[in-house]
Design an enzyme around this catalytic site. Sequence first.
Site, mmCIF file in Angstrom:
data_model
loop_
_atom_site.group_PDB
_atom_site.id
_atom_site.type_symbol
_atom_site.label_atom_id
_atom_site.label_comp_id
_atom_site.label_asym_id
_atom_site.label_seq_id
_atom_site.Cartn_x
_atom_site.Cartn_y
_atom_site.Cartn_z
ATOM 1 N N GLY A 319 0.835 -1.200 0.000
ATOM 2 C CA GLY A 319 0.000 0.000 0.000
ATOM 3 C C GLY A 319 0.867 1.246 0.000
ATOM 4 O O GLY A 319 1.985 1.242 -0.513
ATOM 5 N N GLU A 320 0.352 2.329 0.548
ATOM 6 C CA GLU A 320 1.038 3.625 0.638
ATOM 7 C C GLU A 320 1.178 4.328 -0.706
ATOM 8 O O GLU A 320 1.599 5.473 -0.770
ATOM 9 C CB GLU A 320 2.435 3.500 1.272
ATOM 10 C CG GLU A 320 2.473 2.928 2.660
ATOM 11 C CD GLU A 320 3.892 2.820 3.211
ATOM 12 O OE1 GLU A 320 4.845 3.354 2.571
ATOM 13 O OE2 GLU A 320 4.075 2.196 4.270
ATOM 14 N N GLY A 321 0.879 3.651 -1.813
ATOM 15 C CA GLY A 321 1.195 4.173 -3.138
ATOM 16 C C GLY A 321 2.466 3.572 -3.691
ATOM 17 O O GLY A 321 2.938 3.965 -4.764
#
Length: 352
Positions: A319-321
């Site tokens: 996640g997080e980008g």
Amino acid sequence: MTTAEAPRFAPVSAPNPDIADAARERQQRLTKPAGALGRLEELSIWASACQNQCPPRIFQRPRVVVFAGDHGVAAGGVSAYPPSVTAQMVRNIDAGGAAVNVLAALAGASVRVVDIAVDTDASLTETVAAQKIRRSSGNVAIEDALTTEQTHAALAAGIALADAEIDSGADLLIAGDMGIGNTTPATVLVAALTGSEPVAVVGRGTGVDDAGWIRKTAAIRDALRRTKDVRTDPVALLGRAGGADLAAMTGFLAHAAVRRTPVLLDGVVVTAAALVAEQLAPGARQWWLAGHRSTEPAHSLALKRLRLEPVLDLQMRLGEGSGALVALPVLQAAVGTLAQMATFDEAGVDSV
């Protein structure tokens, strides 16, 4: 932050098809065999159409917005980490110490993290918490994630964030997520919108063991049952089984398309929001590129429904980008080759 009515999205216009045709024609004149750059050629055509120019330009100001929020369902043991990690990681991202920060710096992007529904009132800066809706979303297995007003407010927050980034010069957006337990409501949204059974969509998230997977599957099953009467109402679905962070991401993604700004999608949480955003702003998917395919089964289902083929498949699930950021240099390579390679005429090279 409240708003009485759900935000409405203006019609989404497609990336310029005439520019796409021009980019496709230019690809045929570059000093290489036709199709030799594989999918880079397709990506370059998409970028040209989104930028409304051929040849395209290298993206100058890619911007990552990480949407952070806790979820009540995390208390049921659906994650390998405690909910307190969310606030800690928001501070880490804000300080520049997370994977998203490292990958963004390498890819020439900048990062903003926003507290949409982190379960804390302490130690997060005023800037990070400026769009906060509430402390944690409700436990979707047994209660609504949000009130109607909170759902509307979260959508509006996402719209405001998209406007702020685009108005400040962002020419490519990436939505990231941070929240312990957030793959559970994201998976519920994907299952509800694709008509899938829980066992077909449940993944390991942060890396839960078998017992955790069973608990997660049960929570998703219970939440999915609670969505039966709202599956055709995207806003109500977000309030029933999503969360403030997911609703804000939905507004962000839909409004970016309305503003004709391309977006690199990340993993299952962001793509779940994208599924809902496409419902609210039909055609928005044309402005999105799937950065990668995560290990979450629900992610593949969501990408298939959106008819998006990921750039990369590296078995990532952070996640997080992060996955989108790893794909960003590939997109830039696609743009650079179309823009900067010589044509056969320019180079004096025979084309046949």
